[in-house]
Design a protein around this motif. Structure first.
Motif, mmCIF file in Angstrom:
data_model
loop_
_atom_site.group_PDB
_atom_site.id
_atom_site.type_symbol
_atom_site.label_atom_id
_atom_site.label_comp_id
_atom_site.label_asym_id
_atom_site.label_seq_id
_atom_site.Cartn_x
_atom_site.Cartn_y
_atom_site.Cartn_z
ATOM 1 N N HIS A 4 30.051 2.515 -34.733
ATOM 2 C CA HIS A 4 29.184 1.734 -34.363
ATOM 3 C C HIS A 4 30.554 1.156 -33.335
ATOM 4 O O HIS A 4 31.496 0.417 -33.788
ATOM 5 N N CYS A 52 29.035 -1.441 -29.502
ATOM 6 C CA CYS A 52 28.536 -2.039 -29.008
ATOM 7 C C CYS A 52 29.235 -2.507 -27.964
ATOM 8 O O CYS A 52 30.479 -2.818 -27.880
ATOM 9 N N GLU A 70 23.896 -0.310 -27.611
ATOM 10 C CA GLU A 70 24.608 0.318 -28.879
ATOM 11 C C GLU A 70 24.985 1.590 -29.408
ATOM 12 O O GLU A 70 24.091 2.329 -28.387
ATOM 13 N N SER A 91 19.622 2.057 -27.712
ATOM 14 C CA SER A 91 21.171 2.872 -28.367
ATOM 15 C C SER A 91 20.818 3.705 -28.466
ATOM 16 O O SER A 91 19.858 5.182 -28.371
ATOM 17 N N VAL A 126 19.746 -6.614 -27.030
ATOM 18 C CA VAL A 126 20.272 -4.731 -27.323
ATOM 19 C C VAL A 126 19.071 -3.579 -26.570
ATOM 20 O O VAL A 126 17.631 -4.225 -26.935
#
Length: 84
Positions: A77, A79, A46, A15, A12
């Motif tokens: 959420h 991704c 993310e 975010s 990641v």
């Protein structure tokens, strides 16, 4: 929450709180796209939002990225993983 098998927290690189960006009048599409364009394959961005960001999902799927989204009313959420 069941994360996709390709998810690796070490990959990641960004975010993003999509809801906060939109509240400031900033659309997250270009920022996320620029970040993924500049990173190595396997990198993940993310996103957290109060809604399913369907237009973003379609854009990144169309670019050949792996996309996963899960959530319900008020909490999603997402991704996005750079393929390659």
């Amino acid at each position: 929450m069941t994360l996709p098998p390709w998810f690796d927290p070490a990959q990641v690189i960004l975010s993003v709180d999509v809801t906060a960006m939109l509240a400031k009048g900033v659309h997250p599409l270009q920022a996320v796209r620029d970040t993924l364009d500049a990173c190595a394959p396997g990198s993940i961005v993310e996103l957290r939002s109060t809604f399913e960001p369907a237009p973003l999902l379609e854009v990144f799927r169309g670019l050949g990225m792996e996309v996963w989204c899960e959530g319900g009313p008020g909490a999603f959420h997402t991704c996005i993983r750079k393929s390659g």
